[in-house]
Write a protein that holds these residues in place. Structure first.
Motif, PDB file in Angstrom:
ATOM      1  N   LYS A 167       0.826  -1.205   0.000  1.00  0.00           N
ATOM      2  CA  LYS A 167       0.000   0.000   0.000  1.00  0.00           C
ATOM      3  C   LYS A 167       0.864   1.259   0.000  1.00  0.00           C
ATOM      4  CE  LYS A 167      -3.736   2.243   2.608  1.00  0.00           C
ATOM      5  NZ  LYS A 167      -4.622   2.142   3.799  1.00  0.00           N
ATOM      6  N   GLU A 168       1.921   1.279   0.813  1.00  0.00           N
ATOM      7  CA  GLU A 168       2.763   2.472   0.940  1.00  0.00           C
ATOM      8  C   GLU A 168       3.575   2.750  -0.321  1.00  0.00           C
ATOM      9  OE1 GLU A 168       3.329   4.865   3.510  1.00  0.00           O
ATOM     10  OE2 GLU A 168       1.341   4.085   4.007  1.00  0.00           O
ATOM     11  N   THR A 169       3.935   1.706  -1.050  1.00  0.00           N
ATOM     12  CA  THR A 169       4.790   1.878  -2.232  1.00  0.00           C
ATOM     13  C   THR A 169       3.996   1.872  -3.532  1.00  0.00           C
ATOM     14  OG1 THR A 169       5.180  -0.506  -2.414  1.00  0.00           O
ATOM     15  CG2 THR A 169       6.730   0.768  -1.055  1.00  0.00           C
ATOM     16  N   GLY A 170       2.695   1.693  -3.421  1.00  0.00           N
ATOM     17  CA  GLY A 170       1.889   1.621  -4.626  1.00  0.00           C
ATOM     18  C   GLY A 170       2.129   0.352  -5.425  1.00  0.00           C
ATOM     19  N   GLY A 171       2.687  -0.649  -4.771  1.00  0.00           N
ATOM     20  CA  GLY A 171       2.897  -1.939  -5.431  1.00  0.00           C
ATOM     21  C   GLY A 171       4.162  -2.049  -6.245  1.00  0.00           C
ATOM     22  N   THR A 172       5.070  -1.084  -6.088  1.00  0.00           N
ATOM     23  CA  THR A 172       6.346  -1.125  -6.806  1.00  0.00           C
ATOM     24  C   THR A 172       7.475  -0.788  -5.844  1.00  0.00           C
ATOM     25  OG1 THR A 172       5.287  -0.419  -8.867  1.00  0.00           O
ATOM     26  CG2 THR A 172       7.679  -0.202  -8.736  1.00  0.00           C
ATOM     27  N   ALA A 173       8.399  -1.727  -5.638  1.00  0.00           N
ATOM     28  CA  ALA A 173       9.499  -1.493  -4.704  1.00  0.00           C
ATOM     29  C   ALA A 173      10.640  -2.474  -4.946  1.00  0.00           C
ATOM     30  CB  ALA A 173       9.009  -1.631  -3.260  1.00  0.00           C
ATOM     31  N   GLY A 174      11.854  -1.991  -4.694  1.00  0.00           N
ATOM     32  CA  GLY A 174      13.039  -2.846  -4.641  1.00  0.00           C
ATOM     33  C   GLY A 174      13.336  -3.108  -3.181  1.00  0.00           C
ATOM     34  N   ILE A 175      13.136  -4.340  -2.726  1.00  0.00           N
ATOM     35  CA  ILE A 175      13.095  -4.659  -1.303  1.00  0.00           C
ATOM     36  C   ILE A 175      14.356  -5.384  -0.833  1.00  0.00           C
ATOM     37  CG2 ILE A 175      11.768  -5.847   0.496  1.00  0.00           C
ATOM     38  CD1 ILE A 175       9.428  -5.912  -1.622  1.00  0.00           C
ATOM     39  N   VAL A 176      14.851  -4.969   0.320  1.00  0.00           N
ATOM     40  CA  VAL A 176      15.864  -5.734   1.055  1.00  0.00           C
ATOM     41  C   VAL A 176      15.160  -6.400   2.226  1.00  0.00           C
ATOM     42  CG1 VAL A 176      17.938  -5.627   2.490  1.00  0.00           C
ATOM     43  CG2 VAL A 176      17.801  -4.275   0.384  1.00  0.00           C
ATOM     44  N   GLU A 177      15.332  -7.703   2.356  1.00  0.00           N
ATOM     45  CA  GLU A 177      14.759  -8.450   3.474  1.00  0.00           C
ATOM     46  C   GLU A 177      15.872  -8.833   4.442  1.00  0.00           C
ATOM     47  OE1 GLU A 177      11.881 -12.343   4.167  1.00  0.00           O
ATOM     48  OE2 GLU A 177      13.441 -12.454   2.635  1.00  0.00           O
ATOM     49  N   LEU A 178      15.713  -8.424   5.697  1.00  0.00           N
ATOM     50  CA  LEU A 178      16.633  -8.817   6.762  1.00  0.00           C
ATOM     51  C   LEU A 178      15.961  -9.915   7.577  1.00  0.00           C
ATOM     52  CD1 LEU A 178      17.845  -5.268   7.877  1.00  0.00           C
ATOM     53  CD2 LEU A 178      18.986  -6.864   6.308  1.00  0.00           C
ATOM     54  N   THR A 179      16.481 -11.121   7.473  1.00  0.00           N
ATOM     55  CA  THR A 179      15.827 -12.281   8.073  1.00  0.00           C
ATOM     56  C   THR A 179      16.381 -12.602   9.455  1.00  0.00           C
ATOM     57  OG1 THR A 179      17.356 -13.890   7.086  1.00  0.00           O
ATOM     58  CG2 THR A 179      15.458 -13.218   5.762  1.00  0.00           C
ATOM     59  N   GLY A 180      15.610 -13.409  10.188  1.00  0.00           N
ATOM     60  CA  GLY A 180      15.990 -13.782  11.545  1.00  0.00           C
ATOM     61  C   GLY A 180      16.907 -14.985  11.595  1.00  0.00           C
ATOM     62  N   THR A 181      16.939 -15.641  12.743  1.00  0.00           N
ATOM     63  CA  THR A 181      17.827 -16.768  12.979  1.00  0.00           C
ATOM     64  C   THR A 181      17.620 -17.857  11.931  1.00  0.00           C
ATOM     65  OG1 THR A 181      17.639 -16.350  15.354  1.00  0.00           O
ATOM     66  CG2 THR A 181      18.602 -18.472  14.674  1.00  0.00           C
ATOM     67  N   PRO A 182      18.656 -18.221  11.180  1.00  0.00           N
ATOM     68  CA  PRO A 182      18.493 -19.293  10.196  1.00  0.00           C
ATOM     69  C   PRO A 182      18.067 -20.598  10.879  1.00  0.00           C
ATOM     70  CG  PRO A 182      20.543 -18.105   9.826  1.00  0.00           C
ATOM     71  CD  PRO A 182      20.007 -17.633  11.143  1.00  0.00           C
ATOM     72  N   GLY A 183      17.087 -21.265  10.283  1.00  0.00           N
ATOM     73  CA  GLY A 183      16.622 -22.521  10.845  1.00  0.00           C
ATOM     74  C   GLY A 183      15.532 -22.384  11.882  1.00  0.00           C
ATOM     75  N   SER A 184      15.152 -21.153  12.233  1.00  0.00           N
ATOM     76  CA  SER A 184      14.093 -20.967  13.226  1.00  0.00           C
ATOM     77  C   SER A 184      12.737 -20.929  12.538  1.00  0.00           C
ATOM     78  CB  SER A 184      14.300 -19.670  14.015  1.00  0.00           C
ATOM     79  OG  SER A 184      14.155 -18.531  13.190  1.00  0.00           O
ATOM     80  N   SER A 185      11.713 -21.400  13.245  1.00  0.00           N
ATOM     81  CA  SER A 185      10.366 -21.406  12.674  1.00  0.00           C
ATOM     82  C   SER A 185       9.877 -19.995  12.412  1.00  0.00           C
ATOM     83  CB  SER A 185       9.397 -22.130  13.616  1.00  0.00           C
ATOM     84  OG  SER A 185       9.247 -21.427  14.846  1.00  0.00           O
ATOM     85  N   VAL A 186      10.223 -19.070  13.281  1.00  0.00           N
ATOM     86  CA  VAL A 186       9.720 -17.707  13.143  1.00  0.00           C
ATOM     87  C   VAL A 186      10.276 -17.040  11.892  1.00  0.00           C
ATOM     88  CG1 VAL A 186      11.508 -16.768  14.688  1.00  0.00           C
ATOM     89  CG2 VAL A 186       9.413 -15.492  14.316  1.00  0.00           C
ATOM     90  N   ALA A 187      11.561 -17.242  11.601  1.00  0.00           N
ATOM     91  CA  ALA A 187      12.152 -16.640  10.405  1.00  0.00           C
ATOM     92  C   ALA A 187      11.536 -17.241   9.141  1.00  0.00           C
ATOM     93  CB  ALA A 187      13.664 -16.839  10.396  1.00  0.00           C
ATOM     94  N   ALA A 188      11.365 -18.546   9.125  1.00  0.00           N
ATOM     95  CA  ALA A 188      10.778 -19.209   7.960  1.00  0.00           C
ATOM     96  C   ALA A 188       9.343 -18.739   7.720  1.00  0.00           C
ATOM     97  CB  ALA A 188      10.821 -20.721   8.147  1.00  0.00           C
ATOM     98  N   ASP A 189       8.570 -18.624   8.801  1.00  0.00           N
ATOM     99  CA  ASP A 189       7.158 -18.245   8.660  1.00  0.00           C
ATOM    100  C   ASP A 189       6.992 -16.779   8.267  1.00  0.00           C
ATOM    101  OD1 ASP A 189       6.409 -20.799   9.251  1.00  0.00           O
ATOM    102  OD2 ASP A 189       5.712 -20.376  11.280  1.00  0.00           O
ATOM    103  N   ARG A 190       7.807 -15.896   8.852  1.00  0.00           N
ATOM    104  CA  ARG A 190       7.697 -14.487   8.504  1.00  0.00           C
ATOM    105  C   ARG A 190       8.114 -14.243   7.050  1.00  0.00           C
ATOM    106  NH1 ARG A 190       9.914 -11.822  14.231  1.00  0.00           N
ATOM    107  NH2 ARG A 190       7.957 -12.178  15.364  1.00  0.00           N
TER     108      ARG A 190
END
Length: 334
Positions: A167-190
Motif C-alpha cells: 500500500k505504501e509503495t503503490g505496489g512497486t518497490a526494490g526490497i531488502v529483506e533482513l531475516t531472523g535466525t536461520p533454521g528458526s520457525s519464526v524466520a521461515a514463517d515471517r
C-alpha cells in the motif's frame, strides 16, 4: 513403560487431558510444606517449580518475555528457574537436561531452532516432565513430544507487513529483506507470509535477502553492505524484527539515504524504540509480536496441572502500529 503408545492413543481420540496426567504423576515433587502455592490452587498442593529455557537475553524482546514470566510466576506462587542458552542450540539442549536434573515439574522452552532440540524433548519425555513451547516452534508432534505451542501467527505477521508495504509503495518497490535466525520457525514463517502477499504484485521485487540474526548490530552491518552494493535500487526494507530495522535505519542514514522517505521500512515486534522511530518518520510500521507470555504460559501450566484438555496450539493476538497510533501505545511498549 514408554509414553508413546499412550500419546498416540489419546491423539487419535482427540483428547489431551488424559495425555498430560501421566507425566504429572511422575514429576510431582515431594513437599514437606503443604500450603497452597497460589490463589487458585487447592489447599494442600505443593509448590511447583517451572523451568524456563530461554534461547538468549541479547535483545529487548527476550528480556521482556523473561520478565513477564518471572512476574507471573511470583504472582501465582511458582518458583521459576531460568536458563540462558546464549543463542546456542547445543547449550539449550544442555540447559534442558540441567532443568530435568533439578527435577522441575514442567518446562517452558523457547527454541532457538526448529530442528536440533529432539534430544532435549526426548530427555524430558523420558523423565515424564511436560514441555510447553513458547514463541517458537520445534520439530515434533504436539501431545507426544511436547504438550502445546504458545505464540503468534508468524505467517500472518509477514503478510500484514507485506500488505502495508504494498500500500505504501503503490505496489512497486526494490526490497531488502533482513531475516531472523536461520533454521528458526519464526524466520521461515515471517518470510513465507511476506512472499505470499508480494507474489501477487509483480512490481514488488526482493533484491536481497540476508540474515541479521535478529540483532541490531548485525542488521546495521548487513544493510550497510547491501546499500553499498545496490544503492538507489533499494526503496524498501522488510526486517523480521525491530532490532534489525533500527540497525538498517542507521546504515541507510550513513549511506546518504533518508529512511521513511527514500526507503520505506516495515518490521515486526512492536518495541518502544520502534514506535519512537515511527513517530520520527523513520520506520513506517511494525507488526506487534507480543512478548508478554506470563499470563498465557501459567494459565496453560494450570491446565496441565489440573489434567484439563490443552489445545495443541494457542495463538496470541498481535496489534499493528503505524503513524496513526504509535504515539498512543509508546508509553506501554517494552
Amino acid at each position: 513403560m514408554s509414553l508413546l503408545p499412550r500419546f498416540r492413543t489419546f491423539l487419535r481420540a482427540g483428547v489431551l487431558s488424559a495425555l498430560v496426567l501421566a507425566p504429572l504423576a511422575g514429576c510431582r515433587k515431594e513437599s514437606g510444606g503443604g500450603g497452597a502455592a497460589g490463589g487458585d490452587k487447592a489447599a494442600g498442593e505443593e509448590k511447583w517449580t517451572v523451568g524456563f529455557s530461554q534461547m538468549g537475553h541479547d535483545n529487548p524482546w527476550r528480556m521482556a518475555q523473561t520478565a513477564s514470566l518471572k512476574d507471573e510466576a511470583a504472582k501465582r506462587g511458582y518458583e521459576l528457574v531460568v536458563t540462558d542458552a546464549q543463542d546456542q542450540t547445543a547449550k539449550q539442549v544442555a540447559d534442558v537436561e540441567d532443568l530435568i536434573a533439578r527435577r522441575v515439574n514442567v518446562i517452558l522452552l523457547a527454541p532457538r531452532e526448529f530442528e536440533g532440540l529432539a534430544p532435549a524433548l526426548q530427555a524430558a519425555r523420558d523423565a515424564n516432565i511436560p514441555v510447553i513451547l513458547v514463541d517458537r516452534e520445534a520439530e515434533g508432534t504436539p501431545g507426544e513430544d511436547f504438550v502445546t505451542f504458545l505464540g503468534s501467527n508468524f505467517v500472518e505477521q509477514g503478510r500484514r507487513a507485506a500488505e502495508w508495504l504494498v500500500k505504501e509503495t503503490g505496489g512497486t518497490a526494490g526490497i531488502v529483506e533482513l531475516t531472523g535466525t536461520p533454521g528458526s520457525s519464526v524466520a521461515a514463517d515471517r518470510a513465507r507470509g511476506f512472499r505470499d502477499v508480494i507474489a501477487q504484485h509483480p512490481g514488488m521485487k526482493i533484491l536481497a535477502s540476508q540474515t541479521g540474526e535478529f540483532s541490531r548490530a548485525n542488521g546495521q552491518r548487513v544493510m550497510q553492505n547491501i546499500a553499498q552494493s545496490l544503492g538507489p535500487q533499494i526503496t524498501a526494507v522488510y526486517a523480521h524484527n525491530d532490532e534489525m530495522a533500527l540497525g538498517a535505519i542507521q546504515a541507510l542514514r550513513a549511506s546518504g539515504r533518508t529512511p521513511g522517505t527514500d526507503v520505506k521500512i516495515v518490521s515486526i515486534d512492536g518495541q518502544r524504540a520502534a514506535l519512537e522511530a515511527i513517530q520520527r518518520g523513520e520506520l513506517g510500521a511494525t507488526v506487534e509480536s507480543n512478548p508478554r507470555f506470563g499470563p498465557i504460559a501459567f494459565e496453560t501450566i494450570e491446565q496441565v496441572r489440573k489434567g484439563e484438555t490443552v489445545p495443541v496450539k494457542k495463538l496470541i493476538t498481535d496489534r499493528f502500529f503505524d503513524r496513526t497510533n504509535a504515539a498512543q501505545f509508546v508509553a506501554e511498549a517494552y
